[in-house]
Design a protein around this motif. Sequence first.
Motif, short mmCIF file in Angstrom:
data_model
loop_
_atom_site.label_atom_id
_atom_site.label_comp_id
_atom_site.label_asym_id
_atom_site.label_seq_id
_atom_site.Cartn_x
_atom_site.Cartn_y
_atom_site.Cartn_z
N GLY A 55 0.76 -1.24 0.00
CA GLY A 55 0.00 0.00 0.00
C GLY A 55 0.79 1.29 0.00
N PHE A 56 2.14 1.23 0.08
CA PHE A 56 2.90 2.45 0.34
C PHE A 56 3.95 2.72 -0.73
N ASP A 57 4.38 3.99 -0.76
CA ASP A 57 5.61 4.32 -1.48
C ASP A 57 6.76 4.25 -0.49
N LEU A 58 7.98 4.56 -0.93
CA LEU A 58 9.14 4.39 -0.06
C LEU A 58 9.11 5.29 1.17
N PRO A 59 8.79 6.60 1.05
CA PRO A 59 8.78 7.43 2.27
C PRO A 59 7.81 6.93 3.35
N ASP A 60 6.59 6.55 2.95
CA ASP A 60 5.65 6.05 3.94
C ASP A 60 6.06 4.69 4.48
N ALA A 61 6.67 3.86 3.63
CA ALA A 61 7.16 2.57 4.09
C ALA A 61 8.26 2.75 5.13
N VAL A 62 9.12 3.73 4.94
CA VAL A 62 10.18 4.01 5.92
C VAL A 62 9.57 4.51 7.24
N TYR A 63 8.58 5.40 7.15
CA TYR A 63 7.93 5.91 8.37
C TYR A 63 7.34 4.77 9.19
N LEU A 64 6.57 3.92 8.55
CA LEU A 64 5.93 2.82 9.27
C LEU A 64 6.96 1.80 9.75
N GLY A 65 7.97 1.56 8.93
CA GLY A 65 9.02 0.62 9.31
C GLY A 65 9.78 1.06 10.55
N ALA A 66 9.99 2.37 10.69
CA ALA A 66 10.66 2.88 11.88
C ALA A 66 9.83 2.61 13.13
N ALA A 67 8.50 2.77 13.01
CA ALA A 67 7.63 2.50 14.15
C ALA A 67 7.67 1.01 14.51
N LEU A 68 7.62 0.14 13.52
CA LEU A 68 7.66 -1.30 13.77
C LEU A 68 8.98 -1.72 14.40
N SER A 69 10.07 -1.05 14.00
CA SER A 69 11.37 -1.35 14.59
C SER A 69 11.35 -1.09 16.08
N ASP A 70 10.81 0.05 16.47
CA ASP A 70 10.76 0.42 17.88
C ASP A 70 9.85 -0.51 18.69
N LEU A 71 8.84 -1.09 18.01
CA LEU A 71 7.85 -1.91 18.70
C LEU A 71 8.21 -3.39 18.73
N GLY A 72 9.33 -3.76 18.11
CA GLY A 72 9.79 -5.13 18.16
C GLY A 72 8.95 -6.11 17.35
N TYR A 73 8.43 -5.67 16.21
CA TYR A 73 7.66 -6.58 15.35
C TYR A 73 8.60 -7.58 14.70
N LEU A 74 8.11 -8.81 14.55
CA LEU A 74 8.94 -9.90 14.04
C LEU A 74 9.29 -9.69 12.58
N TRP A 75 8.30 -9.29 11.77
CA TRP A 75 8.60 -8.98 10.36
C TRP A 75 7.65 -7.92 9.82
N TYR A 76 8.10 -7.31 8.74
CA TYR A 76 7.41 -6.23 8.02
C TYR A 76 7.26 -6.74 6.59
N GLU A 77 6.01 -7.00 6.19
CA GLU A 77 5.74 -7.73 4.95
C GLU A 77 5.14 -6.84 3.86
N GLU A 78 5.67 -6.94 2.68
CA GLU A 78 5.14 -6.35 1.45
C GLU A 78 4.56 -4.94 1.65
N PRO A 79 5.36 -3.98 2.14
CA PRO A 79 4.83 -2.62 2.26
C PRO A 79 4.66 -1.92 0.91
N MET A 80 5.45 -2.33 -0.10
CA MET A 80 5.38 -1.70 -1.43
C MET A 80 5.13 -2.78 -2.49
N ARG A 81 4.66 -2.35 -3.67
CA ARG A 81 4.61 -3.30 -4.77
C ARG A 81 6.01 -3.84 -5.01
N GLU A 82 6.09 -5.06 -5.49
CA GLU A 82 7.39 -5.74 -5.56
C GLU A 82 8.01 -5.67 -6.95
N PHE A 83 7.86 -4.53 -7.59
CA PHE A 83 8.48 -4.32 -8.89
C PHE A 83 9.91 -3.80 -8.77
N SER A 84 10.18 -3.01 -7.74
CA SER A 84 11.49 -2.38 -7.58
C SER A 84 12.25 -3.04 -6.43
#
Length: 365
Positions: A197-226
């Motif tokens: 659902g995201f582009d790179l800037p929003d994926a980074v924002y959400l990923g930083a939050a998940l990092s702090d919260l100790g999530y096990l994995w972060y799955e398919e935040p962006m289309r998998e073309f790039s």
Amino acid sequence: MKITHVEVHRIHVPAANPPFRWREGLGGSAPAGDGAVLRIGTDAGVEGVAVFTRPGAFAALDDLVDRVFRDELVGQDPLQREWIWHRVWELDRIEELPLPTLGLIDVALWDLAGRLHDVPVWRLLGGFRTEIPAYASTATFATVEEFLDVADQCLALGYRAIKLHAWGDARRDAALCRALREHVGPDVELMYDGSAGFDLPDAVYLGAALSDLGYLWYEEPMREFSVSAYAQLARAVKVPLLVAETSDGAHMNSADFIRAGAATFGVRASTTLRGGMTGAMRTAHLADSFRVRAEVHGSDIPNQHLCMAISNTTYYESLVTATTVVRERHVDANGLVHAPTGPGIALPGHLDYPGELAPYVEKLA
């Protein structure tokens, strides 16, 4: 032994009850429609089947079998799965086959082989375990409160971990992920799936939050073309990335994600989207050589076999699509899925269509 017939049988796939939805911008559960069963038979009387339940499945598969697959398969040795797997990929060069159809023949041939040898397919694949914990993989609910209530029900029913499919709004989803962590505490494994659902800037924002919260994995935040965008994301966040779910190319495409440093948790393996049993096992062995995971995607019987055969997978994915949670029938009270025991893939009543497939189709709806 030779293949003598390739048939497509129409089955009715009922609508989910109650219906459910995914993130903003994606469709929800499909309406009732026609699914398909692929049936491959031999001159030895041994048969194998694979089930295809996506919208439009019968029309798409019936056309492919009539135009392409039947002529290719009749007269071939059904135990030469490697040759036939490669042949399907050759056909894809011109046909541009729908991604879920690339593995259907392979699944049916593995089912056939298991029935021939009177053993479950996971044993033919090598066999690694006889049980695996299940995680609850949510649909998208309306409010934070609904998600938290669903999480409580899932944990009470024995599920070992929870994965969120949320709204597709980076800031709102980050707040939900924080609320869930605070609600369940530090000891429950949590995961997040962005459904691309995201582009790179929003994926980074959400990923930083998940990092702090100790999530096990972060799955398919962006289309998998790039692959490059995923590599940038992996460098920017600490939460491990699970990638290569819907991208074409099975293990070949997964290799590029791993080589780029973008698969910091691992890659997806599934019969549905990674080229059947053969493609999924190639993906798993590739990932293992780089010491990352190959997490099995999908809540169905063929993927239960994969879970038992793949050493570097962590959980079985069990869909939870309603706010009143009913534990999937293959998950026990301790949150475990046990290895299938019947020969082949052991789809219920697979030789009679459509009536005896009803329990399986109802489960997939």
